[in-house]
Design a protein around this motif. Sequence first.
Motif, PDB file in Angstrom:
ATOM      1  N   ILE A 195      32.868  82.760 -11.884  1.00  0.00           N
ATOM      2  CA  ILE A 195      32.395  81.502 -11.679  1.00  0.00           C
ATOM      3  C   ILE A 195      32.742  80.735 -12.181  1.00  0.00           C
ATOM      4  O   ILE A 195      33.570  79.184 -12.376  1.00  0.00           O
ATOM      5  CB  ILE A 195      31.297  81.939 -10.935  1.00  0.00           C
ATOM      6  CG1 ILE A 195      30.764  82.537  -9.491  1.00  0.00           C
ATOM      7  CG2 ILE A 195      30.909  80.230 -10.495  1.00  0.00           C
ATOM      8  CD1 ILE A 195      29.890  82.495  -9.185  1.00  0.00           C
ATOM      9  N   GLU A 222      23.097  82.473 -12.070  1.00  0.00           N
ATOM     10  CA  GLU A 222      23.864  82.303 -10.768  1.00  0.00           C
ATOM     11  C   GLU A 222      23.911  80.718 -10.203  1.00  0.00           C
ATOM     12  O   GLU A 222      25.414  80.460  -9.701  1.00  0.00           O
ATOM     13  CB  GLU A 222      24.475  83.781  -9.717  1.00  0.00           C
ATOM     14  CG  GLU A 222      24.882  83.262  -9.277  1.00  0.00           C
ATOM     15  CD  GLU A 222      25.795  84.607  -7.967  1.00  0.00           C
ATOM     16  OE1 GLU A 222      26.311  84.926  -6.779  1.00  0.00           O
ATOM     17  OE2 GLU A 222      24.870  85.369  -7.637  1.00  0.00           O
ATOM     18  N   LEU A 246      26.923  78.118 -10.300  1.00  0.00           N
ATOM     19  CA  LEU A 246      27.422  77.781  -8.703  1.00  0.00           C
ATOM     20  C   LEU A 246      27.667  75.646  -8.641  1.00  0.00           C
ATOM     21  O   LEU A 246      27.724  75.818  -8.103  1.00  0.00           O
ATOM     22  CB  LEU A 246      26.537  78.514  -7.318  1.00  0.00           C
ATOM     23  CG  LEU A 246      26.735  79.429  -7.451  1.00  0.00           C
ATOM     24  CD1 LEU A 246      25.646  80.752  -6.408  1.00  0.00           C
ATOM     25  CD2 LEU A 246      27.847  79.060  -6.663  1.00  0.00           C
ATOM     26  N   GLU A 287      28.417  85.456 -13.116  1.00  0.00           N
ATOM     27  CA  GLU A 287      27.927  84.509 -13.477  1.00  0.00           C
ATOM     28  C   GLU A 287      29.565  83.932 -14.050  1.00  0.00           C
ATOM     29  O   GLU A 287      30.190  82.652 -14.359  1.00  0.00           O
ATOM     30  CB  GLU A 287      27.170  84.334 -14.445  1.00  0.00           C
ATOM     31  CG  GLU A 287      26.314  84.323 -14.119  1.00  0.00           C
ATOM     32  CD  GLU A 287      25.519  85.357 -13.214  1.00  0.00           C
ATOM     33  OE1 GLU A 287      25.825  86.437 -13.613  1.00  0.00           O
ATOM     34  OE2 GLU A 287      24.518  85.462 -12.396  1.00  0.00           O
TER      35      GLU A 287
END
Length: 450
Positions: free
Chosen positions: A340, A394, A398, A337
């Motif tokens: 990202i 997650e 995203l 995480e």
Amino acid sequence: MSTVIQESHSKTYEKSGVDLYSFFAKPSAYVLSTLILTGLSSATTLAAPALLTTEQFASFVLLASFFQLAARLDFGLSELADRYGHSSENAHEQSNQLLQARWLIALILMPFIALLSFVVSRNNSLLSLLDLLLALCGGLLAMIAVGPVTVSRAKNNIKDFAILALTLQLGMTVPRLIGLAIGGTTGCYLALSLWYFAFAAQSWRTLRFDISKWKEMIAPLRQSLPLFLCALMWLCTQFMPRWVSASISSQHDFAQLAFAFNLIALATGTLTTIGQAYYPRYLVLHREQKKATLQNLIWKDLLILVCGSFVGIAIILPLIPYGLHLLYPRYYEARAETLIMVISLLPFVATLWFVPFILAISRHPLRSIGLLTLPTALSLIILMTMFYRLFGVEGQVLAVLVSSFIPILAFAWILKALDLNTRLRVLGIVSLIALLTLTLVGEAHWIMSA
């Protein structure tokens, strides 16, 4: 205040034989200095997750957003200073008005700050009443103290701007670290409040503040309110991911993401601080109607900014899992995480760099900032909530990555609408950002698979 400080510094440097003001004549000197101070400030921010429990650190991250929000409650006076600084013949008188108005705003907002602290702390178990009061009051004091900095920046007086800005930034280094080490979040924001109180008090002594002339003090607010709404909307959009996450997540999940939010705050704060020394150049070129020069400068800076950010992120990504494992093992669980979230910075950096300039020159600043913020905020709320239910933690990051492309698309449209660049260049920069972001996503996938 800036004149008093400048005279004091000048005498000191004359005695020591150090021409520090000449050193800060170029923006590059300020950038170098602020990078050093930001590194020291980052040490405090990066020490926080090691010194605090995960729940305490989650509180630290939320308090940081409230502190920064309060520090921007100047009702658009910073943006108005930009317009005064390069367009008015009565800059000195208007500068005093702007500095006095900051004090009046703070005095008016104090009761509302107390009420907000009580309501929020009662409805959020992560925040105590004392910590929230200290964070908000410290932010208001910082709002007052930064007044002379905005005046120097608006006049494109890089020397005074650099000295004043860097002096204020020192508070985010050793004082904040000492407060954090001794008293946790309470000590941290107490130290910041005391630091900015010292500079705010200097402002009070040098302004000859007369409360009976309150009408003259609030006069600038009539022009600055639309600009304030723009700045507030932009700042809230930057904080939106952590606020949404805190409202929809369990305490454990938000605590795991707090480290990633902290890294993002470090990066955006550094970029915003550096950008302050550069965007006055765009204002000068725009005022002098040097269209071709301005377009070329914006294009060149965009390429440097995007490519430089890509290289920096690409280098940092492989180090994140090792850093979490060695230094912050409590956050190692959220390494994917964190990767990202860091990648989501790339589509955002160009917009972050140029927003102050766009607000300063736009004839319809509310319309411009609305295009940048409202679709982004709506996307974050909807996608983070939906993806969290579908994919867990997650899914939230995203959603942040997907939503980070909305501001750059709006920014590209604004660049073309304001005739700040050609259609081909605008499409080129958006395509480049998309390609480089996909490359970083591929790198992150390789890192997690290794």
